[in-house]
Design a protein around this motif. Structure first.
Motif, PDB file in Angstrom:
ATOM      1  N   HIS A 132     -17.931 -70.217  34.898  1.00 22.01           N
ATOM      2  CA  HIS A 132     -17.774 -70.241  36.352  1.00 22.01           C
ATOM      3  C   HIS A 132     -18.998 -70.837  37.051  1.00 22.01           C
ATOM      4  O   HIS A 132     -19.317 -70.464  38.185  1.00 22.01           O
ATOM      5  N   GLN A 188     -19.062 -72.063  40.703  1.00 23.56           N
ATOM      6  CA  GLN A 188     -19.159 -71.152  41.842  1.00 23.56           C
ATOM      7  C   GLN A 188     -20.559 -71.094  42.440  1.00 23.56           C
ATOM      8  O   GLN A 188     -20.765 -70.449  43.471  1.00 23.56           O
ATOM      9  N   PHE A 200     -13.249 -64.653  43.117  1.00 21.90           N
ATOM     10  CA  PHE A 200     -14.301 -65.134  44.013  1.00 21.90           C
ATOM     11  C   PHE A 200     -13.772 -65.270  45.440  1.00 21.90           C
ATOM     12  O   PHE A 200     -12.577 -65.490  45.652  1.00 21.90           O
TER      13      PHE A 200
END
Length: 828
Positions: A161, A164, A256
């Motif tokens: 991830h 992000q 998220f």
């Protein structure tokens, strides 16, 4: 020299409190009560439920570690950093004990040698061992832990991830500025520390020093730090009022939030953790010192990145250019930034090139300023030359060197890039607007080429207006146009149409003063565009010709629209303008004839026609007219005179029985609009008038009967002349009349007998008696009937009084008194 005070906090038997339990086991000398309170507030620890009963070294190592950093002022000078670890059992063998080792500095940045709080993660300085003494020494500078930019970069490269990071950094920016909190959930505090390090490296250093964080908090809702780390077992428990204050990034589950990412964040994450440190060093040369928000930092960071050959996006470049306009604090560096952007980004639009040029000039770099201005003028010239939608009008170039460069470029464009005459015209206009010092012979040559083109085939849209503007501002163009037109007129083949097509609106009479043929064509074309000025233009042409009279060709050319007939006003102006004693072309008389005989639709046109007849009756002008036209003029004047001078209606009607009165427009209009009103105002021969009116024609008879009927039914008093006309209509034989005319005669008789005052009825009967005795007797009988009826009515109403009524002068009964509310009938 020592800078960092140390504090140990845990559950122990010996410490500063003097009894067993959670307390400060030991502190450095001089630690203030405020520092102890701050450290104690941050030192709390609650292990995950699954690890609460860990008591072996292996299990305890697996427990989350809380590295907590709390700046104590806005600038981040004074700060307290703690490392809190779970140690399992206390001295009484109870689970839940933890050990907090805290470091405090009043000038953390200086004392730590520029080290960030997160870089103390896993530093060898941290201990979890109780001190046998309550006083422990202060430290000079704690050693770094293993975290650095390379370690964090490698971590991000391997994380599923990692994309992000821009969102996380944007959320931390918002937390710093808006006082919120960002919660990061991951499987271990080791990973959480690396996320925190990535954010800390990418933040502007002043903001990074203000960042408060804790790598592990079991209940994040109880913390108000900027960055809060926790593990999947944590209890979030955010209340409804708290959810807006916490932004949660759950890297363990891949959940998220949606975050708005500013341009600065995109730039920083594109630069990357591994390369951002030198950029922050460079940025120090571009900031004012009061930057706070991402928008404040964006342009200085982008400018610094560009100086280090880091590629910028279009958005980055625009931000830098817009910022340069007010970047007075940069001094000469302002020009360096402009030069750097200009060198690396060649696709900028005119607006941004202009901003770079201004920045280079403000920064004192004339060479860069002139280079950019040259490119800018080239783009503007091409845009203006091609008529692009974003083309802007040229403005005078004041800088001499820039003007010389622009002139050289202009000449090159004229020679190599002009594709058609419209572009040629626009390029000439640009040179004039910019004030370029072009050679006069160049303008003379180019304008003559243009004007010759104007007289050829159809021109491109817009070309007309552009050449008109050239003619307006360029004297050479006016002369060249006149020369080109004269050349064209000298060639055979219908060239007289040139002025009606284009050049007539470009040249005025002053330009053609020495060219009579051109001037006449110019005036003819102007008459077609300005029909209201045709008469004045006619006399200008006669003056140019030095001829007192127009011919058929000229009149035919000037009066095309809406018809080839003069109005009465135009004919009058022409008659008054031509020399009265001089002969005129035969066509002039024919045009006057058509003007006189055109239809007249109202009294105003009739007045204009009468005025024209009087003007033409002048001896010299009268000779211009054909004999039939002369007869029309005389007939019209005679009838108009009869109308104005008549004393008796019958003779006036007889005057209008002449043959010419029914054949021509003006006499017909006099009969239609003026005869009947004048007749009604004059006394009449009752015996002769009816027959004359019938012979005058249906229309005149209709007007007359309608007028008398309106007088009879609408009037209250009648003079002798009106009585004559009522009598004439009443006595009129209805034989041969139309139904409408018979009804008018009957209505005149009926209304006058029944509704007129008795005195007026008697007057009418008296006027009728010599001409129609029987009709007069009928009126007398009606008078008697209405009089006797009034007397009978008075006898039936005794409340009118005891006095007998007597006749009034008008024949109606008169009483001594009347009721206040009674109304007298008309005629009684």
């Amino acid at each position: 020299m020592t800078h960092f005070q140390q504090l140990y906090y845990t559950s122990c038997e010996h410490g500063l409190s003097g009894f067993s339990g959670f307390q400060f086991n030991a502190v450095s000398a001089g630690v203030s009560a405020e520092t102890r309170q701050a450290a104690e507030a941050l030192a709390g620890y609650e292990p995950p439920r699954s690890m609460a009963e860990s008591d072996t070294p292996e299990l305890l190592e697996r427990c989350p570690v809380n590295l907590c950093h709390q700046p104590n002022d806005r600038a981040g000078h004074s700060a307290t950093t703690l490392c809190v670890r779970y140690v399992g059992r206390d001295s009484a063998r109870r689970f839940g004990n933890y050990f907090a080792h805290a470091l405090h500095s009043e000038n953390f940045r200086a004392d730590a040698g520029g080290m960030l709080g997160i870089e103390l993660w896993n530093s060898p300085v941290w201990t979890r061992t109780v001190s046998p003494s309550t006083e422990i020494p202060a430290l000079a500078r704690p050693p770094r832990g293993p975290l650095d930019a390379r370690t964090v970069r490698d971590f991000l490269r391997g994380h599923a991830h990692a994309d992000q990071l821009p969102n996380l950094l944007a959320a931390v920016f918002a937390a710093l500025i808006e006082h919120g909190s960002v919660v990061v959930i991951d499987h271990s505090t080791e990973r959480i520390a690396r996320w925190f390090a990535a954010v800390s490296y990418l933040l502007p250093p002043p903001l990074a020093r203000r960042l408060s964080f804790a790598t592990y908090v079991f209940r994040p809702a109880r913390s108000r730090l900027h960055l809060i780390g926790t593990v999947p077992e944590a209890q979030l428990d955010f209340g409804p009022d708290d959810e807006a204050a916490y932004t949660v990034f759950d890297f363990s589950r891949g959940v998220f939030p949606e975050v708005t990412v500013p341009g600065l964040v995109l730039l920083l994450t594109r630069i990357g953790v591994g390369s951002v440190r030198p950029v922050w060093s460079w940025t120090a040369d571009y900031v004012r010192g009061a930057e706070e928000t991402p928008d404040d930092w964006y342009a200085p960071v982008a400018a610094a990145a560009a100086s280090g050959d880091i590629a910028l996006t279009t958005a980055d470049v625009r931000q830098v250019i817009d910022w340069l306009a007010d970047a007075d604090h940069l001094g000469p560096r302002r020009a360096a930034v402009a030069a750097d952007i200009h060198r690396k980004h060649r696709d900028l639009d005119d607006g941004r090139l202009a901003a770079l040029s201004a920045a280079a000039k403000a920064g004192g770099d004339s060479e860069v300023h002139q280079e950019i201005e040259g490119k800018l003028h080239g783009a503007r010239m091409r845009s203006f030359m091609t008529g692009a939608e974003d083309a802007v009008e040229p403005v005078p170039i004041s800088d001499r060197a820039v003007r010389e460069r622009a002139t050289a470029l202009w000449e090159r464009l004229l020679e190599t890039e002009v594709r058609n005459n419209r572009q040629r015209a626009r390029l000439l206009l640009w040179a004039l607007g910019a004030g370029l010092p072009t050679a006069p012979e160049t303008f003379a040559r180019e304008t003559l080429t243009l004007t010759r083109t104007l007289l050829g085939a159809s021109t491109a849209p817009g070309f007309r207006q552009e050449v008109a503007e050239l003619v307006r501002v360029l004297p050479e163009m006016r002369e060249a146009l006149a020369v080109a037109v004269e050349e064209a007129l000298e060639r055979p083949g219908g060239q007289e149409q040139l002025f009606s097509q284009f050049p007539a609106e470009l040249l005025d009479e002053r330009d053609l003063g020495g060219r009579p043929t051109l001037l006449e064509h110019h005036l003819r074309a102007r008459a077609e565009r300005e029909p209201q000025s045709t008469v004045a233009i006619l006399f200008k042409i006669l003056k140019v010709r030095e001829n007192p009279s127009p011919d058929e060709d000229l009149l035919h050319a000037l009066w095309r629209h809406p018809s080839r007939i003069w109005t009465h006003k135009e004919a009058t102006l022409i008659a008054e303008g031509l020399p009265a004693k001089a002969p005129v072309d035969g066509a002039v008389g024919q045009w006057f004839d058509r003007a006189l005989n055109q239809p007249i639709r109202d009294d105003a046109q009739l007045s204009a026609c009468l005025h024209l007849c009087r003007v033409l009756s002048h001896r010299g002008r009268f000779a211009w007219l054909p004999s039939l036209t002369q007869d029309r003029v005389l007939t019209t004047i005679d009838l108009d005179t009869a109308l104005r001078e008549a004393r008796e209606a019958t003779e006036l009607v007889k005057a209008f029985s002449v043959p010419g009165a029914g054949l021509h427009a003006a006499p017909q209009a006099l009969k239609r609009y003026r005869l009947v009103p004048v007749v009604l105002s004059l006394p009449a021969d009752i015996g002769r008038l009816p027959d004359l009116m019938v012979k005058a024609g249906h229309s005149t008879l209709d007007q007359y009967l309608s007028a008398v009927r309106n007088v009879v039914t609408g009037g209250e008093s009648f003079d002798d002349a009106l009585i004559d006309h009522v009598a004439a209509v009443a006595a009129m034989s209805t034989l041969g009349l139309s139904q409408a005319h018979r009804e008018s005669v009957f209505e005149v008789r009926r209304h006058s007998a029944h509704h007129w005052r008795l005195a007026d009825v008697k007057r009418l009967a008296s006027r009728l008696r010599p001409h129609d005795a029987a009709l007069a007797e009928e009126y007398d009988a009606k008078v008697e009937d209405r009089t006797s009826g009034a007397r009978k009515l008075a006898r039936k109403l005794p409340f009118l009084g005891t006095r007998a009524p007597s006749a009034r002068d008008d024949g109606t009964p008169k009483t001594s008194q009347q009721p206040k509310n009674s109304q007298k009938k008309k005629g009684e």
